[in-house]
Design a protein around this motif. Structure first.
Motif, short mmCIF file in Angstrom:
data_model
loop_
_atom_site.label_atom_id
_atom_site.label_comp_id
_atom_site.label_asym_id
_atom_site.label_seq_id
_atom_site.Cartn_x
_atom_site.Cartn_y
_atom_site.Cartn_z
N HIS A 232 11.09 -11.54 -2.41
CA HIS A 232 10.21 -10.62 -3.15
C HIS A 232 8.75 -10.71 -2.70
N HIS B 176 8.18 -5.67 -1.06
CA HIS B 176 9.62 -5.89 -0.95
C HIS B 176 10.15 -6.49 -2.26
N ASP C 40 5.58 -9.66 -7.26
CA ASP C 40 5.52 -10.05 -5.85
C ASP C 40 4.93 -11.44 -5.65
N THR D 121 11.50 -11.32 3.90
CA THR D 121 12.22 -10.14 3.39
C THR D 121 13.73 -10.38 3.31
N GLN D 122 14.19 -11.49 3.90
CA GLN D 122 15.63 -11.75 3.93
C GLN D 122 16.02 -13.12 3.37
#
Length: 485
Positions: free
Chosen positions: A24, A28, A78, A92-93
């Motif tokens: 997060h 994203h 975030d 992001t992953q």
């Protein structure tokens, strides 16, 4: 994650562990937002998202508390994505990997996201705990706070029903925040010209690294090194003297994080290569002498790399280096009203050469609108001298202190009753969203509290375990003590 399951209070730590498991970073947050809304629906709570993606969840009052003033608990969704240079991590992953180190929870090589993940977890834990006593309750989770407060800017009037808002984004247990700085982003863009590098030059890369970094508001007064500024200082001293040709410059990753690393690719006359290495070694000794008490791991590395075909021409090189070296950084002024508090500052956060332009991105903070404007005018004037295009954007207001705030007085009284000591009433030199909330909700009474978190916006970020417990005691006691309408 199992380590956090052993900590108290629960389910706060379990919820925080879940938050860590879902990527997060700013821009994203959607996966985490979807998880939270699905969880709220499963629990039977009314929930809704607005046009900018903010989440609002409502929980009815505990029986007998229906006449209390409604309260909104607020956090942002975030986190700041920062990692050590040797850490392989895709924010992001990949999940954050928290672990317990004595009295602290840390992350492995990255920011922890305790800012504002602990506050978010506490709000969700209040929703999950049916043993708590409270009046009508709302939880507001905002989008993309760390990179421009998009959620707060987009908050519409009439959506929240609360009379009181408790912001959970503070980072020092025992302190109550009743005001904060405003901010504005500032970018200087300088057009660059390139030329071929002479054949008798060799290419080298300078890396300034090992700095602590940190929060560009809360940590700006600590005297930490700014990698962009320190590297610019070296280049200003030696570029003309050694006929260095600047191929590239890249430093910092976020305008609200004090940059820990900066890189310059140079072409140097072959006969000056050893001299460059010598003056770089001397400069490292200078930095260690100046900053060694606060920056214990500073390093300045010079290495040979593959030959580059072109570099900035001399005029572009000198204009860029002079502009960056002369750009102010750090504390500009301390407050006369709030002793010990920074009034105005700026952080030279991100510097890049790309698309035939040099871009210098700064974040200006001030308790006063006039303080922000003064720094904007200084940077604009520097840009004019250097021939750069300048742009100030994304200005957001500060949160003006209200010494007569009933909820601030209630937090202070509740804290004294719980812990038999007086909390510190503070104004924070960072951007809390409360100032923006005051525009659509001018009558809302606001306060900000939180546990102790150090190293925010850097891979050294850590949350103090015992302080999270004290913060939870205060938050839950405060909700019970909210008065009737």
């Amino acid at each position: 994650m199992s380590e956090l399951s052993q900590l108290s209070p629960q389910p706060l730590w379990d919820i925080f562990a879940k938050i860590c498991s879902i990527p997060h970073p700013s821009y994203h947050e959607e996966q985490l937002a979807s998880y939270i809304t699905a969880w709220a629906t499963e629990q039977g709570f009314w929930n809704e998202r607005d046009e900018v993606g903010n989440i609002l969840i409502r929980k009815p009052a505990t029986p007998g508390y229906e006449n209390r003033k409604p309260v909104a608990l607020q956090a942002h969704l975030d986190m700041v994505p920062q990692k050590n240079n040797d850490t392989l991590h895709d924010f992001t992953q990949d999940p954050i990997q928290p672990w317990v180190d004595g009295e602290w929870v840390k992350a492995r090589g990255t920011t922890l996201g305790a800012d504002n993940g602990i506050g978010m977890a506490s709000a969700l834990a209040v929703l999950a705990d049916n043993s708590l006593q409270h009046g009508p309750l709302e939880v507001l989770l905002t989008m993309t706070e760390e990179t421009g407060m998009a959620g707060a800017f987009g908050l519409q009037p009439g959506w929240l029903q609360a009379d009181i808002l408790i912001n959970t984004d503070s980072e020092e247990e025992g302190e109550i925040y009743m005001g904060c700085a405003g901010g504005v982003d500032f970018t200087s863009s300088l057009e660059l010209n390139y030329e071929a590098i002479p054949s008798d030059y060799q290419t080298m890369k300078l890396t300034l690294k090992g700095l602590k970094g940190g929060h560009s508001g809360c940590d700006i007064h600590l005297g930490l090194g700014n990698a962009n500024k320190l590297l610019a200082r070296f280049l200003f001293a030696h570029a003309q003297r050694l006929d260095l040709r600047l191929v590239d410059f890249n430093g910092g990753t976020l305008r609200n994080a004090i940059p820990r690393e900066a890189y310059a690719t140079l072409a140097v006359p072959s006969q000056q290569a050893d001299r460059l290495k010598s003056v770089a070694a001397d400069y490292l000794l200078t930095l260690q002498n100046e900053l060694g008490l606060v920056e214990k791991n500073i390093a300045f590395v010079v290495e040979d790399i593959t030959h580059a075909p072109q570099a900035l021409d001399v005029r572009s090189r000198d204009a860029f280096i002079a502009l960056l070296n002369s750009t102010p950084n750090g504390v500009i002024r301390h407050s006369d009203v709030m002793k010990g508090v920074v009034e105005t500052s700026l952080n030279v956060g991100v510097v890049k050469l790309e698309d035939n332009q040099a871009k210098i991105n700064c974040l200006i903070r001030s308790l006063l609108d006039s303080g922000k404007q003064s720094v904007v005018e200084t940077l604009t004037a520097l840009g004019q001298l250097a021939g750069a295009h300048t742009l100030a954007k994304g200005s957001y207001p500060g949160w003006q202190p209200d010494g007569s705030s009933p909820v601030m007085a209630l937090v202070r009284t509740t804290y004294e009753q719980l812990f038999d000591k007086t909390p510190s009433i503070q104004v924070i030199h960072a951007g809390l969203e409360c100032g923006l909330f005051k525009e659509p909700y001018p009558q809302m009474d606001m306060v900000s509290i939180g546990p102790t978190i150090t190293g925010a916006h850097s891979p050294d970020e850590q949350a103090h375990i015992a302080s999270v417990g004290l913060y939870w005691q205060l938050l839950t006691a405060l909700l019970k003590a909210i008065p009737a309408k």
